[in-house]
Design a protein around this motif. Structure first.
Motif, PDB file in Angstrom:
ATOM      1  N   TYR A 150      10.810  50.146  99.484  1.00  0.00           N
ATOM      2  CA  TYR A 150      10.616  49.868  98.067  1.00  0.00           C
ATOM      3  C   TYR A 150       9.938  51.029  97.337  1.00  0.00           C
ATOM      4  N   ARG A 151       8.983  51.666  97.985  1.00  0.00           N
ATOM      5  CA  ARG A 151       8.237  52.721  97.300  1.00  0.00           C
ATOM      6  C   ARG A 151       9.170  53.845  96.836  1.00  0.00           C
ATOM      7  N   ASP A 152      10.162  54.177  97.632  1.00  0.00           N
ATOM      8  CA  ASP A 152      11.089  55.231  97.238  1.00  0.00           C
ATOM      9  C   ASP A 152      11.969  54.790  96.073  1.00  0.00           C
ATOM     10  N   VAL A 153      12.347  53.510  96.055  1.00  0.00           N
ATOM     11  CA  VAL A 153      13.126  52.989  94.935  1.00  0.00           C
ATOM     12  C   VAL A 153      12.321  53.096  93.644  1.00  0.00           C
ATOM     13  N   VAL A 154      11.047  52.730  93.702  1.00  0.00           N
ATOM     14  CA  VAL A 154      10.177  52.820  92.523  1.00  0.00           C
ATOM     15  C   VAL A 154      10.015  54.269  92.083  1.00  0.00           C
ATOM     16  N   ASP A 155       9.794  55.177  93.017  1.00  0.00           N
ATOM     17  CA  ASP A 155       9.633  56.593  92.666  1.00  0.00           C
ATOM     18  C   ASP A 155      10.890  57.128  91.977  1.00  0.00           C
TER      19      ASP A 155
ATOM     20  N   ALA B 195      13.108  55.391  90.307  1.00  0.00           N
ATOM     21  CA  ALA B 195      13.231  54.753  88.990  1.00  0.00           C
ATOM     22  C   ALA B 195      12.350  55.455  87.965  1.00  0.00           C
ATOM     23  N   ARG B 196      11.134  55.774  88.340  1.00  0.00           N
ATOM     24  CA  ARG B 196      10.235  56.483  87.427  1.00  0.00           C
ATOM     25  C   ARG B 196      10.801  57.853  87.057  1.00  0.00           C
ATOM     26  N   GLU B 197      11.436  58.494  88.025  1.00  0.00           N
ATOM     27  CA  GLU B 197      11.997  59.814  87.791  1.00  0.00           C
ATOM     28  C   GLU B 197      13.210  59.755  86.862  1.00  0.00           C
ATOM     29  N   ALA B 198      14.011  58.708  87.022  1.00  0.00           N
ATOM     30  CA  ALA B 198      15.269  58.617  86.281  1.00  0.00           C
ATOM     31  C   ALA B 198      15.104  58.096  84.865  1.00  0.00           C
ATOM     32  N   ALA B 199      14.075  57.305  84.615  1.00  0.00           N
ATOM     33  CA  ALA B 199      13.941  56.600  83.335  1.00  0.00           C
ATOM     34  C   ALA B 199      13.421  57.540  82.249  1.00  0.00           C
ATOM     35  N   VAL B 200      14.291  58.442  81.807  1.00  0.00           N
ATOM     36  CA  VAL B 200      13.928  59.410  80.770  1.00  0.00           C
ATOM     37  C   VAL B 200      14.830  59.223  79.555  1.00  0.00           C
ATOM     38  N   ASP B 201      14.380  59.736  78.411  1.00  0.00           N
ATOM     39  CA  ASP B 201      15.156  59.733  77.176  1.00  0.00           C
ATOM     40  C   ASP B 201      15.470  58.328  76.677  1.00  0.00           C
ATOM     41  N   ALA B 202      14.499  57.427  76.826  1.00  0.00           N
ATOM     42  CA  ALA B 202      14.536  56.087  76.227  1.00  0.00           C
ATOM     43  C   ALA B 202      15.839  55.331  76.479  1.00  0.00           C
ATOM     44  N   PRO B 203      16.188  55.059  77.724  1.00  0.00           N
ATOM     45  CA  PRO B 203      17.402  54.275  77.992  1.00  0.00           C
ATOM     46  C   PRO B 203      17.209  52.817  77.577  1.00  0.00           C
ATOM     47  N   ASP B 204      18.325  52.122  77.410  1.00  0.00           N
ATOM     48  CA  ASP B 204      18.262  50.688  77.112  1.00  0.00           C
ATOM     49  C   ASP B 204      17.922  49.882  78.357  1.00  0.00           C
ATOM     50  N   ALA B 205      18.256  50.394  79.520  1.00  0.00           N
ATOM     51  CA  ALA B 205      18.029  49.690  80.776  1.00  0.00           C
ATOM     52  C   ALA B 205      18.121  50.681  81.919  1.00  0.00           C
ATOM     53  N   LEU B 206      17.748  50.215  83.108  1.00  0.00           N
ATOM     54  CA  LEU B 206      17.862  51.020  84.315  1.00  0.00           C
ATOM     55  C   LEU B 206      18.707  50.247  85.317  1.00  0.00           C
ATOM     56  N   PHE B 207      19.638  50.931  85.981  1.00  0.00           N
ATOM     57  CA  PHE B 207      20.462  50.305  87.003  1.00  0.00           C
ATOM     58  C   PHE B 207      20.210  50.964  88.350  1.00  0.00           C
ATOM     59  N   ILE B 208      19.950  50.125  89.369  1.00  0.00           N
ATOM     60  CA  ILE B 208      19.759  50.587  90.740  1.00  0.00           C
ATOM     61  C   ILE B 208      21.012  50.217  91.516  1.00  0.00           C
ATOM     62  N   SER B 209      21.780  51.219  91.917  1.00  0.00           N
ATOM     63  CA  SER B 209      23.077  50.981  92.524  1.00  0.00           C
ATOM     64  C   SER B 209      22.982  50.789  94.032  1.00  0.00           C
TER      65      SER B 209
END
Length: 317
Positions: free
Chosen positions: A172-177, A179-193
């Motif tokens: 889980y910790r790597d998934v969270v890391d 997500a924090r890295e990817a969530a840039v430029d104000a997206p509407d949502a985040l998708f974990i594939s």
């Protein structure tokens, strides 16, 4: 003791699941399922190929899917879902629709795929620009971006691990890391594939931290399959599943201040108390209250870069 008066077990609604041969997260799928629904899982035949575009094509061949659906229909599911993200986006939107048609024809039962469910979920939450997290190699991640672009979904940032096997071992910790890295430029949502990437317990944490809806492959698959039979997926404080969560922290942008009312968190113009981020993690079944505890020693993804990192430590054989 005579228990004949009980009349037998309660009736169950059936959901059929076709998964790739290496799928290892059966238990995670069950966590979204209400008590009166049973999952009936089958797997595609084994092929000696690591996770790649080639594997995605092999596990999504129409005859393979037809055989799997015919086997499932022996237990009469009301809907069948193909639980594989890469296998359902590798042929683009037209390929995904053709897969659904082949499955539906083989079993004469409503059918869906993970990638099709993703597009439905993005429409449900009105998300057009998303951040992307994957465990895949660059080529597979690029293929997912192509699929989303074809569907009119923009990517604001991404992070991927470059893995080709044993994806279910990612902590889980790597998934969270990522997500924090990817969530840039104000997206509407985040998708974990990837349906083989564990996500259940991190969704409420990330929604509370990132202030946006967070979707995952297994979540959207079960949400869509259950909705197809008139049932609702269950899960602790997830924006896709819970209208209250959609109006709470997951609806805010990072720039919006949080307003404290009593013991809850509310939007600045909403005085209705809502749950603290910590409360959002409560009731997540029998898993640890902190989903980051007990992470594995593998530790891949700690230095993932959203744009150009295609490497990643491979798990041991």
């Amino acid at each position: 003791m005579d228990v004949s008066f009980l009349g037998g077990p309660l009736p169950q609604r059936g959901v059929g699941i076709v998964a790739p041969f290496d799928f290892a997260l059966d238990r995670e799928l069950w966590r979204w399922v209400p008590d009166d629904v049973s999952l009936h899982l089958t797997r595609t035949p084994f092929v000696p190929v690591e996770v790649s575009l080639d594997l995605a094509r092999l596990v999504s061949e129409h005859e393979t899917l037809r055989e799997a659906v015919r086997a499932l229909c022996a237990v009469a599911p009301e809907v069948v879902a193909y639980a594989c993200t890469s296998g359902s986006f590798v042929g683009g939107t037209a390929g995904e629709r053709a897969m659904v048609a082949a499955m539906a024809q083989a079993g004469e039962v409503p059918s869906l795929t993970t990638s099709g469910a993703l597009l439905d979920a993005l429409r449900e939450i009105d998300a057009r620009r998303i951040a992307l997290v994957t465990p895949y190699t660059k080529s597979v991640t690029d293929s997912l971006e192509d699929y989303l672009d074809e569907a009119g979904i923009g990517i604001t940032g991404r992070c991927y691990l470059g893995l080709t096997r044993e994806i279910w071992r990612v902590p889980y910790r790597d998934v969270v890391d990522m997500a924090r890295e990817a969530a840039v430029d104000a997206p509407d949502a985040l998708f974990i594939s990837c349906t083989n990437l564990p996500t259940y317990d991190v969704i409420p944490q990330l929604e509370a931290e990132l202030r946006m809806p967070v979707l995952s492959a297994n979540q959207v698959t079960m949400w869509a399959a259950l909705r197809g039979i008139g049932k609702e997926a269950v899960g602790p404080y997830q924006a896709l599943l819970d209208p209250v969560a959609r109006r709470g922290p997951a609806a805010m942008t990072p720039s919006q201040p949080l307003s404290h009312e009593g013991d809850g968190l509310t939007e600045p113009d909403d005085q209705t108390p809502g749950p603290e981020p910590e409360a959002a993690l409560a009731g997540a079944g029998t898993e640890p209250s902190d989903p980051l505890e007990g992470t594995s020693e593998l530790g891949y993804g700690q230095q993932a870069h959203p744009d150009d990192w295609s490497g990643g430590a491979q798990p041991p054989l």
